[in-house]
Design a protein around this motif. Structure first.
Motif, PDB file in Angstrom:
ATOM      1  N   TYR A  57      58.042  -4.198 -45.543  1.00  0.00           N
ATOM      2  CA  TYR A  57      57.925  -5.549 -44.997  1.00  0.00           C
ATOM      3  C   TYR A  57      58.831  -6.522 -45.755  1.00  0.00           C
ATOM      4  O   TYR A  57      59.535  -7.339 -45.147  1.00  0.00           O
ATOM      5  CB  TYR A  57      56.471  -6.013 -45.059  1.00  0.00           C
ATOM      6  N   LYS A  58      58.834  -6.432 -47.083  1.00  0.00           N
ATOM      7  CA  LYS A  58      59.699  -7.297 -47.888  1.00  0.00           C
ATOM      8  C   LYS A  58      61.173  -7.004 -47.598  1.00  0.00           C
ATOM      9  O   LYS A  58      62.004  -7.923 -47.595  1.00  0.00           O
ATOM     10  CB  LYS A  58      59.401  -7.092 -49.372  1.00  0.00           C
ATOM     11  N   ALA A  59      61.477  -5.708 -47.356  1.00  0.00           N
ATOM     12  CA  ALA A  59      62.857  -5.350 -47.024  1.00  0.00           C
ATOM     13  C   ALA A  59      63.262  -5.959 -45.680  1.00  0.00           C
ATOM     14  O   ALA A  59      64.410  -6.416 -45.515  1.00  0.00           O
ATOM     15  CB  ALA A  59      63.007  -3.829 -46.984  1.00  0.00           C
ATOM     16  N   ALA A  60      62.342  -5.967 -44.704  1.00  0.00           N
ATOM     17  CA  ALA A  60      62.634  -6.584 -43.413  1.00  0.00           C
ATOM     18  C   ALA A  60      62.843  -8.087 -43.566  1.00  0.00           C
ATOM     19  O   ALA A  60      63.693  -8.682 -42.870  1.00  0.00           O
ATOM     20  CB  ALA A  60      61.505  -6.301 -42.424  1.00  0.00           C
ATOM     21  N   MET A  61      62.088  -8.709 -44.473  1.00  0.00           N
ATOM     22  CA  MET A  61      62.287 -10.137 -44.744  1.00  0.00           C
ATOM     23  C   MET A  61      63.671 -10.378 -45.347  1.00  0.00           C
ATOM     24  O   MET A  61      64.339 -11.368 -45.027  1.00  0.00           O
ATOM     25  CB  MET A  61      61.202 -10.627 -45.706  1.00  0.00           C
ATOM     26  N   LEU A 123      65.747  -9.555 -35.908  1.00  0.00           N
ATOM     27  CA  LEU A 123      65.265  -9.619 -37.291  1.00  0.00           C
ATOM     28  C   LEU A 123      63.801 -10.029 -37.337  1.00  0.00           C
ATOM     29  O   LEU A 123      63.012  -9.479 -38.121  1.00  0.00           O
ATOM     30  CB  LEU A 123      66.126 -10.580 -38.103  1.00  0.00           C
ATOM     31  N   GLN A 124      63.428 -10.989 -36.508  1.00  0.00           N
ATOM     32  CA  GLN A 124      62.026 -11.406 -36.466  1.00  0.00           C
ATOM     33  C   GLN A 124      61.123 -10.277 -35.994  1.00  0.00           C
ATOM     34  O   GLN A 124      60.036 -10.051 -36.548  1.00  0.00           O
ATOM     35  CB  GLN A 124      61.885 -12.619 -35.532  1.00  0.00           C
ATOM     36  N   GLU A 125      61.562  -9.554 -34.965  1.00  0.00           N
ATOM     37  CA  GLU A 125      60.760  -8.450 -34.438  1.00  0.00           C
ATOM     38  C   GLU A 125      60.631  -7.328 -35.453  1.00  0.00           C
ATOM     39  O   GLU A 125      59.572  -6.705 -35.575  1.00  0.00           O
ATOM     40  CB  GLU A 125      61.373  -7.929 -33.136  1.00  0.00           C
ATOM     41  N   ARG A 126      61.686  -7.063 -36.183  1.00  0.00           N
ATOM     42  CA  ARG A 126      61.610  -6.016 -37.216  1.00  0.00           C
ATOM     43  C   ARG A 126      60.669  -6.426 -38.343  1.00  0.00           C
ATOM     44  O   ARG A 126      59.950  -5.599 -38.901  1.00  0.00           O
ATOM     45  CB  ARG A 126      63.002  -5.714 -37.764  1.00  0.00           C
ATOM     46  N   LYS A 127      60.681  -7.712 -38.667  1.00  0.00           N
ATOM     47  CA  LYS A 127      59.758  -8.201 -39.697  1.00  0.00           C
ATOM     48  C   LYS A 127      58.312  -8.042 -39.221  1.00  0.00           C
ATOM     49  O   LYS A 127      57.440  -7.565 -39.966  1.00  0.00           O
ATOM     50  CB  LYS A 127      60.054  -9.661 -40.013  1.00  0.00           C
TER      51      LYS A 127
END
Length: 437
Positions: A57-61, A123-127
């Motif tokens: 999750y932090k990586a997606a952020m 990017l939002q969807e991946r997060k």
């Protein structure tokens, strides 16, 4: 016969609104649940999976943050490029001149900064997808923890029942030994034959073997329980004397949302995010880019290394991909539908499990009632037979048989209590209330 009686607890079940409920406030069991959770490797693995989900999750952020990269290069060029103007009068004084000096040594240091501005919502969807996966891992941890608690409970109650069985077998042996003493007295006075004494002593020896076997099984159960708790196998472990059933208002226990159902819900959400990610890949993409360099040859073909800076934006617009987007989205929609069907199925199965476990628990209580009544009658029968034997009205074989019936009734009673306890554990698990607290 009173020696045997003290090792059992009388169970009365009211068949109205009040039902029996296996004890859950055992002080030892609550502690053992916590020890099992702390020791079990599967729980630690599930905890690591939760941490993996958090890091992802932090990586997606981090994908939404600026990215800076650096590079360097060096080239030796045998015939470097140089710009020479033609020897044409129209160029005036510059005719035939070389405007740049070729550099055989070409090198540079470069840095690039890229900032995503709009990526179609990808990017939002991946997060959000990473956050859902983190939640799924957390629910899986709860499932694993409840499975470990359940395994601990079942092993503990099996050990308690076996411990109770050891006491019962010891009392059975003591009762036969006492009867053998009565037979021996009658043999000495000549009212019974010595064969009756030998037959009774054989039964005493069999009871002694039953005690040894019960003690051996108890040791094995305790070793298994110690393994679950992370203790040395041979360690002595404290158990309550017997399984007790308490009166309980069934409506007091409220159903909790099962983590299995939450996982199914999150899987639906995750598939929706996957579909949104596919859609976002076919929207326009906008990035801001800035580069800084220190390289040779520099601008205007200068031979020495000079600094330079560039900044701009890059726009990418997908126009045509042969219908690939429609096919991928349709595929993702079918996957979403499958997860929705799986969610419906999970709910049905969980509801069925609760109904089945409740029925199994209620039936086990009825079995326990019958077993308790049989034990009472078997105890009364054994007492009557012993009195009649002392009065010389029956032979020793009938007394021994009555003790055997009593032994079987005791075993069935212990087994019925164990079954009721196990069924209660399954029922609490199905309701989502099996915790270490």
């Amino acid at each position: 016969m009173e020696k045997l009686h003290k090792h059992f607890v009388v169970l009365l079940i009211c068949l109205g609104a009040i039902e029996a409920h296996a004890q859950v406030n055992d002080p030892y069991l609550l502690q053992y649940r916590k020890e099992a959770i702390e020791h079990e490797q599967l729980v630690k693995m599930a905890e690591n999976t939760v941490e993996v989900g958090y890091q992802n999750y932090k990586a997606a952020m981090a994908n939404m943050m600026p990215k800076i990269g650096a590079s360097a290069d060096y080239w030796y060029v045998q015939n470097p490029l140089a710009m020479a103007l033609p020897d044409d009068p129209r160029f005036g004084d510059l005719a035939g001149e070389t405007l740049g000096q070729g550099a055989q040594h070409q090198y540079g240091l470069y840095t690039t900064l890229t900032q995503p501005i709009y990526k179609g919502g990808q990017l939002q969807e991946r997060k959000k997808r990473a956050d859902i996966q983190y939640k799924i891992a957390s629910e899986q941890l709860q499932i694993t923890s409840q499975d470990v608690i359940m395994a601990t409970d079942l092993q503990y109650w099996q050990s308690v029942a076996q411990n109770e069985l050891v006491f019962a077998m010891q009392n059975y042996k003591n009762d036969l030994s006492r009867i053998a003493g009565l037979v021996e007295n009658k043999v000495e006075v000549g009212t019974l034959d010595r064969s009756d004494l030998l037959m009774t002593e054989v039964r005493v020896n069999r009871a002694d073997l039953a005690v040894i076997q019960a003690e051996n099984d108890l040791k094995v159960y305790k070793m298994s329980l110690n393994r679950i708790l992370g203790r040395p196998f041979e360690d002595e472990i404290t158990l309550i004397d017997s399984i007790e059933l308490e009166h309980f208002q069934s409506h007091e226990m409220q159903m909790s949302v099962r983590p299995e159902y939450k996982v199914a819900e999150f899987n639906v959400e995750k598939r929706i995010k996957d579909m949104n990610i596919v859609k976002s890949m076919y929207r326009f993409q906008l990035d801001g880019i800035a580069t800084a360099s220190y390289s040779a040859p520099g601008y205007n073909m200068l031979p020495g290394a000079v600094p330079n800076v560039q900044a701009g934006v890059m726009l990418s617009i997908p126009l045509f991909h042969g219908g690939r987007k429609q096919h991928l989205v349709a595929s993702q929609q079918l996957k979403v539908h499958n997860e929705q069907l799986a969610l419906e199925r999970t709910k049905e199965l969980l509801d069925l499990e609760i109904a089945q476990k409740r029925v199994a628990w209620q039936n086990s209580l009825k079995e326990n009632t019958v077993a308790k009544m049989s034990l009472t009658k078997a105890r009364q029968n054994a007492s009557v037979m012993e009195e009649r034997f002392e009065e010389g009205l029956i032979d020793i074989l009938e007394v021994i048989d009555s003790q055997l019936y009593l032994e079987q009734a005791v075993i069935e009673y212990i087994q019925s209590k164990l079954k009721a306890q196990i069924q209660w554990t399954h029922y609490v698990r199905s309701m989502g209330n099996l915790t270490a607290n």
